[in-house]
Scaffold this motif. Structure first.
Motif, PDB file in Angstrom:
ATOM      1  N   GLN A  40       7.910   7.702  -5.761  1.00 19.85           N
ATOM      2  CA  GLN A  40       8.439   6.433  -6.403  1.00 19.85           C
ATOM      3  C   GLN A  40       8.191   6.325  -8.045  1.00 19.85           C
ATOM      4  O   GLN A  40       8.977   5.630  -8.660  1.00 19.85           O
ATOM      5  CB  GLN A  40       7.612   5.070  -6.125  1.00 19.85           C
ATOM      6  CG  GLN A  40       7.862   4.760  -4.264  1.00 19.85           C
ATOM      7  CD  GLN A  40       7.077   3.586  -3.924  1.00 19.85           C
ATOM      8  OE1 GLN A  40       5.854   4.017  -3.608  1.00 19.85           O
ATOM      9  NE2 GLN A  40       7.680   2.491  -3.950  1.00 19.85           N
ATOM     10  N   CYS A  58       8.521  -3.661  -1.114  1.00 18.80           N
ATOM     11  CA  CYS A  58       8.592  -2.205  -1.666  1.00 18.80           C
ATOM     12  C   CYS A  58       8.808  -2.315  -3.022  1.00 18.80           C
ATOM     13  O   CYS A  58       9.864  -3.016  -3.443  1.00 18.80           O
ATOM     14  CB  CYS A  58       9.614  -1.401  -0.977  1.00 18.80           C
ATOM     15  SG  CYS A  58       9.492   0.314  -1.509  1.00 18.80           S
ATOM     16  N   LEU A  59       8.084  -1.605  -3.923  1.00 14.27           N
ATOM     17  CA  LEU A  59       8.461  -1.809  -5.367  1.00 14.27           C
ATOM     18  C   LEU A  59       9.704  -1.219  -5.644  1.00 14.27           C
ATOM     19  O   LEU A  59      10.225  -1.315  -7.092  1.00 14.27           O
ATOM     20  CB  LEU A  59       7.112  -1.161  -6.274  1.00 14.27           C
ATOM     21  CG  LEU A  59       5.877  -1.868  -5.858  1.00 14.27           C
ATOM     22  CD1 LEU A  59       4.771  -0.943  -6.445  1.00 14.27           C
ATOM     23  CD2 LEU A  59       5.798  -3.483  -6.244  1.00 14.27           C
ATOM     24  N   HIS A 113       3.964   2.948   5.491  1.00 13.16           N
ATOM     25  CA  HIS A 113       5.177   2.561   4.877  1.00 13.16           C
ATOM     26  C   HIS A 113       5.309   3.595   3.569  1.00 13.16           C
ATOM     27  O   HIS A 113       6.159   4.292   3.287  1.00 13.16           O
ATOM     28  CB  HIS A 113       4.773   1.150   4.236  1.00 13.16           C
ATOM     29  CG  HIS A 113       5.943   0.721   3.079  1.00 13.16           C
ATOM     30  ND1 HIS A 113       6.646  -0.235   3.183  1.00 13.16           N
ATOM     31  CD2 HIS A 113       6.042   1.259   1.577  1.00 13.16           C
ATOM     32  CE1 HIS A 113       7.341  -0.528   2.157  1.00 13.16           C
ATOM     33  NE2 HIS A 113       6.637   0.346   1.231  1.00 13.16           N
ATOM     34  N   GLU A 114       3.930   3.800   3.213  1.00 10.30           N
ATOM     35  CA  GLU A 114       3.940   4.891   2.209  1.00 10.30           C
ATOM     36  C   GLU A 114       4.141   6.275   2.590  1.00 10.30           C
ATOM     37  O   GLU A 114       4.936   7.056   1.666  1.00 10.30           O
ATOM     38  CB  GLU A 114       2.419   4.792   1.381  1.00 10.30           C
ATOM     39  CG  GLU A 114       2.119   3.575   0.777  1.00 10.30           C
ATOM     40  CD  GLU A 114       3.263   2.924   0.037  1.00 10.30           C
ATOM     41  OE1 GLU A 114       3.759   3.751  -0.619  1.00 10.30           O
ATOM     42  OE2 GLU A 114       3.166   1.686  -0.409  1.00 10.30           O
ATOM     43  N   HIS A 147       7.670   7.037   2.624  1.00 10.85           N
ATOM     44  CA  HIS A 147       8.334   7.540   1.373  1.00 10.85           C
ATOM     45  C   HIS A 147       8.392   8.842   1.076  1.00 10.85           C
ATOM     46  O   HIS A 147       9.261   9.547   0.383  1.00 10.85           O
ATOM     47  CB  HIS A 147       7.501   6.983   0.311  1.00 10.85           C
ATOM     48  CG  HIS A 147       7.903   5.448  -0.173  1.00 10.85           C
ATOM     49  ND1 HIS A 147       9.191   4.967  -0.689  1.00 10.85           N
ATOM     50  CD2 HIS A 147       7.153   4.263   0.014  1.00 10.85           C
ATOM     51  CE1 HIS A 147       9.065   3.858  -0.729  1.00 10.85           C
ATOM     52  NE2 HIS A 147       7.919   3.306  -0.665  1.00 10.85           N
TER      53      HIS A 147
HETATM   54 ZN    ZN Z   1       7.681   1.294  -0.571  1.00  8.95          ZN
END
Ligand code: ZN
Ligand code: K1U
Length: 177
Positions: free
Chosen positions: A51, A99-100, A141-142, A145
């Motif tokens: 990210q 989510c950022l 979730h992470e 990514h």
């Molecule tokens: Zn996220």
């Protein structure tokens, strides 16, 4: 320490498969410190290295709970290097995820409520633990990514496209202002 730029959809780098971390050096510790600063600033409760544009299998989490009596969250920074899920429960739980990298959008995602995970810490030491609740949701979730998967990929095409359209519209309006 530095606040790094968080990549947002539809940046193609968010779709990359991240590579295992092989070197546990000072550079890794600096990256992790920057990731925590970036996550706390956002604010968020998790952040994967991709990210901030670094395709390495590394993520940080701080659920910042429970609140202290004075209302200040208690910090509990967690680092997961090369995480793997060894086992997961058959029971899924829904959580309204954000989510950022998908700014200001939230949607319910079902994930196993209990996982057995293995990961390394910043010194390369291996850990294995059963994880439940919000930490299990956030870790999954992470970890998505790290494989180029976003929470919107767990939704129907219709819901996913609606979210992406809303983000594109908001961005356009911001540029016009
Ligand atoms: Zn996220
Ligand atoms: O972008 C990310 O991966 C971080 C994401 C983590 C996450 C949230 C909810 C479910 C699963 C994973 C976020 O932190 S979104 C922002 C958020 O949830 C939050 C922000 C401030 C305070 C509390 C929560």
């Amino acid at each position: 320490m530095a606040i790094r730029t968080i990549l947002e959809v539809p940046d193609p780098r968010l779709r990359e498969i991240s590579k295992p971390v092989e070197t546990f050096d000072k550079g890794l510790k600096t990256l992790v410190a920057d990731m925590f600063e970036t996550m706390y600033d956002a604010p968020g409760i998790g952040l994967a290295a991709i990210q901030v544009g670094v395709p390495q299998r590394l993520l940080v989490i701080d659920l910042q709970e429970p609140l202290e009596e004075d209302g200040e969250p208690v910090k509990n920074p967690l680092v997961f290097v090369n995480p793997e899920i060894l086992e997961h429960s058959d029971q899924d739980v829904p959580y309204n995820e954000g989510c950022l990298s998908v700014p200001d959008q939230y949607a319910e995602v079902d994930r196993p409520d209990r996982i057995k995970a293995r990961w390394q810490d910043l010194d390369g030491k291996v850990h294995e633990e059963v994880i439940t609740g919000m930490l299990a949701t956030c870790l999954q979730h992470e970890m998505d990514h790290l494989n180029g998967v976003l929470f919107i990929d767990h939704l129907s095409r219709l819901k996913r496209d609606m979210i992406l359209k809303k983000i594109a519209k908001a961005r356009k309006e911001l540029q016009a202002a």
